[in-house]
Design an enzyme around this catalytic site. Structure first.
Site, PDB file in Angstrom:
ATOM      1  N   LYS A   1       0.686  -1.280  -0.131  1.00  0.00           N
ATOM      2  CA  LYS A   1      -0.068   0.017  -0.047  1.00  0.00           C
ATOM      3  C   LYS A   1       0.771   1.591   0.003  1.00  0.00           C
ATOM      4  CE  LYS A   1      -4.050  -1.835   2.306  1.00  0.00           C
ATOM      5  NZ  LYS A   1      -3.527  -3.232   2.901  1.00  0.00           N
TER       6      LYS A   1
ATOM      7  N   HIS B   1       2.206   4.873  -0.481  1.00  0.00           N
ATOM      8  CA  HIS B   1       1.337   6.330  -0.834  1.00  0.00           C
ATOM      9  C   HIS B   1       2.439   7.183  -0.410  1.00  0.00           C
ATOM     10  CE1 HIS B   1      -2.409   8.337   0.826  1.00  0.00           C
ATOM     11  NE2 HIS B   1      -1.831   8.928  -0.138  1.00  0.00           N
ATOM     12  N   ASP B   2       3.131   7.992  -1.364  1.00  0.00           N
ATOM     13  CA  ASP B   2       3.881   9.006  -1.030  1.00  0.00           C
ATOM     14  C   ASP B   2       4.115   9.894  -2.290  1.00  0.00           C
ATOM     15  OD1 ASP B   2       6.288  10.457  -0.252  1.00  0.00           O
ATOM     16  OD2 ASP B   2       6.825   8.432   0.989  1.00  0.00           O
TER      17      ASP B   2
ATOM     18  N   GLY C   1      -8.188 -13.569   4.674  1.00  0.00           N
ATOM     19  CA  GLY C   1      -7.250 -13.940   5.841  1.00  0.00           C
ATOM     20  C   GLY C   1      -7.599 -14.574   7.047  1.00  0.00           C
TER      21      GLY C   1
HETATM   22  O1  OMP Z   1      -4.901  -4.334   0.255  1.00  0.00           O
HETATM   23  C1  OMP Z   1      -5.615  -5.097   0.885  1.00  0.00           C
HETATM   24  O2  OMP Z   1      -5.404  -6.146   0.664  1.00  0.00           O
HETATM   25  C2  OMP Z   1      -6.502  -4.745   1.933  1.00  0.00           C
HETATM   26  C3  OMP Z   1      -7.362  -3.577   1.400  1.00  0.00           C
HETATM   27  C4  OMP Z   1      -8.477  -3.107   2.365  1.00  0.00           C
HETATM   28  O3  OMP Z   1      -9.220  -2.153   1.945  1.00  0.00           O
HETATM   29  N1  OMP Z   1      -8.866  -4.165   3.523  1.00  0.00           N
HETATM   30  C5  OMP Z   1      -8.194  -5.129   3.620  1.00  0.00           C
HETATM   31  O4  OMP Z   1      -8.421  -5.688   4.752  1.00  0.00           O
HETATM   32  N2  OMP Z   1      -7.005  -5.542   3.106  1.00  0.00           N
HETATM   33  C6  OMP Z   1      -6.271  -6.400   3.415  1.00  0.00           C
HETATM   34  O5  OMP Z   1      -7.031  -7.632   3.254  1.00  0.00           O
HETATM   35  C7  OMP Z   1      -6.661  -8.689   4.268  1.00  0.00           C
HETATM   36  C8  OMP Z   1      -7.947  -9.105   5.019  1.00  0.00           C
HETATM   37  O6  OMP Z   1      -7.592  -9.951   6.269  1.00  0.00           O
HETATM   38  P1  OMP Z   1      -8.854 -10.583   6.732  1.00  0.00           P
HETATM   39  O7  OMP Z   1      -9.625  -9.341   7.457  1.00  0.00           O
HETATM   40  O8  OMP Z   1      -8.046 -11.339   8.024  1.00  0.00           O
HETATM   41  O9  OMP Z   1      -9.388 -11.522   5.841  1.00  0.00           O
HETATM   42  C9  OMP Z   1      -5.517  -7.928   5.369  1.00  0.00           C
HETATM   43  O10 OMP Z   1      -4.261  -8.447   5.000  1.00  0.00           O
HETATM   44  C10 OMP Z   1      -5.612  -6.363   4.980  1.00  0.00           C
HETATM   45  O11 OMP Z   1      -4.308  -5.739   5.127  1.00  0.00           O
END
Ligand code: OMP
Length: 230
Positions: free
Chosen positions: A63, A65-66, A206
């Site tokens: 992610k 962002h800069d 996740g």
């Molecule tokens: O870019 C991402 O993957 C991401 C964007 C977003 O808006 N929300 C989000 O949850 N994620 C990523 O998606 C994964 C979700 O994980 P769980 O909530 O455990 O299913 C994490 O690794 C977050 O960093």
């Protein structure tokens, strides 16, 4: 059997755990995702460790962002690792997204629109008042204009984003929970079947998989439910 369009988020505290999860889920899913926790602790070596011998796609979720020059340098630094996907924040703007796209020509740049952990009340506080859909669609279209070929949004907006950007753009949805599962810090969520039916190409999942006593079986079960639904 074709692996399901799922990116398992390997948000583990140590490399051994992440590599173990990756080995358990890779027969069932297309992709594994390395995020900030793992990458900041172990650096570039983490990619080969989670990929193992399977050759599974690796999604590097930093992610970025800069300012454009800094993001260009960061994207160049990780481009040599050849991740399949690299994330940047869409809110960095078109010049920043374009810099990432140009600096990592062999990697798909995915622009993260509005984090799935934010509610509309949170958005109002950061100056994005109005329905989440509006901000997501605006960020999606500027990202595609800047050359991003993938977008990250919640399952709630995926149909609207598809209508906005058309086919040919990979839509990635985190915020995915099987029916009845704990939503934890995710706010804009839907089931895997719903997200796919609404137009997602890749589901990021996740904890519903990695916190299970048997991550391989959990991944297989979600993959099977997607096959049944399609
Ligand atoms: O870019 C991402 O993957 C991401 C964007 C977003 O808006 N929300 C989000 O949850 N994620 C990523 O998606 C994964 C979700 O994980 P769980 O909530 O455990 O299913 C994490 O690794 C977050 O960093």
């Amino acid at each position: 059997m074709t692996p399901a369009p799922i990116a398992v988020a390997l948000d583990a505290p140590d490399l051994e755990t992440a590599a173990r999860w990756a080995a358990l889920v890779t027969p069932h899913v297309s992709t594994v995702k390395v995020g900030l926790e793992l990458y900041l602790r172990y650096g570039p070596d983490v990619i080969a460790s989670v990929q193992g011998a399977s050759g599974v796609n690796v999604f590097l979720d930093l992610k970025l962002h800069d300012i454009p020059n800094t993001v260009a340098g960061a994207a160049r630094a990780v481009a040599r690792l050849r991740p399949a996907i690299l994330t940047v924040h869409a809110a960095g703007g078109t010049a920043m997204i374009k810099a990432a796209v140009e600096s990592a020509p062999h990697t798909q740049i995915a622009a993260v629109t509005v984090l799935t952990s934010l509610t509309e009340a949170d958005l109002e506080r950061i100056g994005l008042a109005g329905p989440a859909d509006d901000a997501v669609r605006r960020l999606a279209s500027l990202s595609v204009e800047a050359g991003a070929t993938a977008l990250v949004c919640s399952p709630h907006e995926v149909a609207a984003v598809r209508a906005e950007v058309g086919g040919g753009i990979t839509l990635i949805t985190p915020g995915v929970r099987p029916a009845g599962a704990d939503t934890q810090d995710q706010k804009r969520v839907a089931t895997p079947e719903r997200a796919l039916a609404d137009g997602a190409d890749l589901l990021v999942i996740g904890r519903p998989i990695t916190a299970s006593p048997d991550p391989g079986a959990a991944a297989a079960a979600i993959a099977a439910s997607l096959r049944r639904a399609s």
